[in-house]
Design an enzyme around this catalytic site. Structure first.
Site, short mmCIF file in Angstrom:
data_model
loop_
_atom_site.label_atom_id
_atom_site.label_comp_id
_atom_site.label_asym_id
_atom_site.label_seq_id
_atom_site.Cartn_x
_atom_site.Cartn_y
_atom_site.Cartn_z
N ASN A 1 14.84 -54.83 87.03
CA ASN A 1 13.64 -53.96 87.02
C ASN A 1 13.40 -53.27 88.36
O ASN A 1 13.38 -53.93 89.40
CB ASN A 1 12.39 -54.78 86.67
CG ASN A 1 12.40 -55.21 85.22
OD1 ASN A 1 13.35 -55.82 84.76
ND2 ASN A 1 11.35 -54.87 84.50
N TYR B 1 21.20 -50.37 73.44
CA TYR B 1 21.23 -50.28 74.91
C TYR B 1 22.02 -51.45 75.50
O TYR B 1 22.97 -51.25 76.26
CB TYR B 1 19.80 -50.27 75.44
CG TYR B 1 19.70 -50.06 76.93
CD1 TYR B 1 19.93 -48.81 77.49
CD2 TYR B 1 19.36 -51.10 77.78
CE1 TYR B 1 19.82 -48.60 78.86
CE2 TYR B 1 19.26 -50.91 79.15
CZ TYR B 1 19.48 -49.67 79.69
OH TYR B 1 19.38 -49.47 81.04
N ASP B 2 21.64 -52.67 75.14
CA ASP B 2 22.26 -53.86 75.74
C ASP B 2 23.76 -53.89 75.45
O ASP B 2 24.58 -54.10 76.35
CB ASP B 2 21.64 -55.14 75.17
CG ASP B 2 20.13 -55.21 75.38
OD1 ASP B 2 19.55 -54.24 75.90
OD2 ASP B 2 19.54 -56.24 75.00
N GLU B 3 24.11 -53.71 74.19
CA GLU B 3 25.52 -53.76 73.83
C GLU B 3 26.23 -52.49 74.30
O GLU B 3 27.42 -52.52 74.62
CB GLU B 3 25.71 -53.95 72.32
CG GLU B 3 25.24 -55.31 71.82
CD GLU B 3 26.06 -56.49 72.38
OE1 GLU B 3 27.17 -56.26 72.88
OE2 GLU B 3 25.56 -57.62 72.32
N ARG C 1 9.05 -61.09 85.41
CA ARG C 1 9.96 -60.03 85.81
C ARG C 1 10.10 -60.08 87.34
O ARG C 1 9.30 -60.72 88.02
CB ARG C 1 9.39 -58.65 85.41
CG ARG C 1 9.25 -58.43 83.91
CD ARG C 1 10.61 -58.34 83.24
NE ARG C 1 10.48 -58.00 81.83
CZ ARG C 1 10.33 -58.89 80.84
NH1 ARG C 1 10.26 -60.18 81.14
NH2 ARG C 1 10.24 -58.49 79.60
N GLY D 1 1.42 -62.51 78.69
CA GLY D 1 1.59 -62.11 80.09
C GLY D 1 2.26 -63.16 80.95
O GLY D 1 2.39 -62.98 82.16
N GLY E 1 2.34 -59.83 74.71
CA GLY E 1 2.33 -61.29 74.68
C GLY E 1 1.17 -61.80 75.53
O GLY E 1 0.18 -61.08 75.76
#
Lengths: 342, 342
Positions: free
Chosen positions: A195, A166-168, A232, A228, A226
């Site tokens: 987001n 996705y990113d690349e 974001r 939290g 994780g």
């Protein structure tokens, strides 16, 4: 072939602006289609329905200026779309699975959607002399080492990991888009979307806002990855669509990407607190390991969007979450009671 | 269809290992083909001849275990190659224009060669149950901010600039390759190749070693971009080919890229000094502006290649430049005298 609409009795209502919206049945895409129709334009929606919700589409399909064609943009453009080129004024690329579990299901398809799909739409824009807008992503910054992220930050992306498709893919799509712009093959616009949340999200696509709201409404355990403390910044979808339209409409050379998102940053734990307060849930919180390459912090620097478009988000988190919870509550009514669905 | 070779009288000389070498008529590819033939294997070379030198190919074509097929890997794989799948044991992807002026000539093609082309070759490897090797590049590090560059450095690449079609194309190709590896679709190897030089380079492809040597030999002005203080690390082609073969042969999970290059770093001015000394040229040096996004420093950290493959470059710069100058001197003999060619 049959005559096109413009030759028939409906020619008088044929609007000037025909938008091709790839991914128009998706979360942001469906809101964009609605907004374009609301200002009197026509929309041809291309979507493979891979991750889109059919109900997003049903809400649009009755509209006389809306048309849907099921099509995967990674495949060659259908002849009937190419024949419409003289009428197409805008090409919007919002097509790609965007949540990690979904885009990682078929990484080859994700990559080809971003690269071949974007290229196919750019070729369409070139043939149509239409303006093209790519929805890129904050994921091009990877796990950022500077904060907040401005557009000239080159990012910290792993090109070997499970998010790279996705990113690349998006980074490659940007490269292609700017190459068309540089060569004068199309007028281009690139938005880097941070987001976004709101009605029409898929309840089960694994994004943090929809996850937490749906878990709360269903009375399920609420998952925090994780501890939290990762942050974001959440933009309400109406703000995002306004930003995309402003960017497409703006008169500038288009040769720089523009961040769109809400700079109000919070930890996942803070978001959790809001959702708990809003829904009154007493669900237990469970912690799971952070996914590989999960970014620790994300906040857009939106000064460019402000300067260029006069755009900034308007909807507060309280308003936005309220509207989103209300929408999900209605959506989930038809579901089996909590505990039954497992 | 006709019977294949292995059913005919030549079956006894049919070797076990059939290598598909995409880009096999190129600079490094032609040396790799030769080395594979020299150790008794067979080679099917796929090349679109976009930037390859026909003379590289002519030197191979007489060999009984060599076969050439003109093919652009961005296009669907020819049926005759697919039919060979049961015999293919290794797929090498060395196909892509590699010098900035050439890969920027048609950036769309560069991107699609890297993404669609790599994917087509990965599909071939999957179908053949063959091992796949991608030649990636030090360009995935962009203009690096750490020095030397180890494989876990995520790079400093502009995805909006004129080099992005190559840099991001290669990053996307890596992403695809590791996705095939992760899913068990193919055994994969990824080499990140740093500057390489030697015989069979294109005299006019704009790379610094060939540029300076050919300008010196032709008695033309010698071009240095910027002030010449930017550094490069030059690997002789026989070392590079040995590294690629060691990587392809190595038994490990393949899920990490491996730098291949020579860590002996020098400024462009130092290289210029060597070339001037070697050729005895009295040509004037002219400075031109640095290209956009040109990296200031480049040096591979090759500890992974050392640990994993026991590989390190062996050829000194003096030996390598000497051999390269001698080769170019012969190549340029057929050219019009200096000054005539303009």
């Amino acid at each position: 072939m049959k005559k096109t609409d413009r030759d028939g009795p409906r020619a008088t209502v044929q609007p000037l602006a025909l938008n091709v919206v790839a991914g128009g049945a998706g979360f942001i895409g469906s809101h964009l289609c609605r907004a374009l129709l609301d200002r009197g334009e026509s929309v041809l929606c291309l979507d493979n329905l891979q991750t889109s919700r059919p109900s997003n589409l049903r809400a649009l399909e009755g509209h006389p200026r809306f048309r849907f064609l099921r099509h995967d943009i990674g495949q060659p453009m259908p002849a009937e779309v190419l024949r419409m080129a003289p009428r197409i004024t805008r090409v919007w690329n919002l097509a790609c699975a965007a949540s990690p579990p979904l885009y990682q299901r078929d990484p080859e398809h994700t990559m080809l959607t971003n690269v071949v799909g974007t290229n196919n739409l750019l070729r369409l824009a070139e043939a149509a002399k239409a303006r093209f807008l790519l929805t890129s992503t904050s994921e091009v910054y990877g796990d950022p080492e500077i904060h907040p992220q401005a557009e000239d930050y080159r990012g910290n992306v792993s090109c070997t990991g499970p998010r790279a498709c996705y990113d690349e893919g998006k980074r490659a799509a940007e490269a292609l888009t700017f190459d068309y712009g540089r060569a004068g093959r199309a007028q281009v616009r690139v938005a880097r979307i941070f987001n976004t949340y709101g009605p029409n999200m898929d309840p089960d696509d694994g994004r943090v806002v929809s996850n937490l709201i749906c878990q709360a409404l269903r009375g399920n355990e609420m998952t925090v990855y994780g501890d939290g403390s990762q942050t974001r910044s959440f933009c309400y979808v109406s703000d995002m669509v306004a930003g995309l339209m402003a960017l497409m409409d703006a008169e500038f050379d288009g040769m720089e990407p523009v961040n769109l998102g809400n700079p109000h940053e919070m930890t996942v734990n803070e978001l959790l607190g809001h959702v708990v307060a809003l829904t009154g849930t007493r669900a237990r919180v469970v912690h799971r390991p952070l996914p590989v390459d999960d970014p620790r912090r994300r906040r857009p620097d939106i000064s460019r969007a402000g300067a260029l478009l006069g755009w900034a988000p308007r909807v507060s988190l309280a308003e936005g979450l309220d509207a989103t919870c209300a929408w999900f509550a209605e959506e989930l009514v038809a579901e089996p009671a909590a505990g039954v669905a497992g």
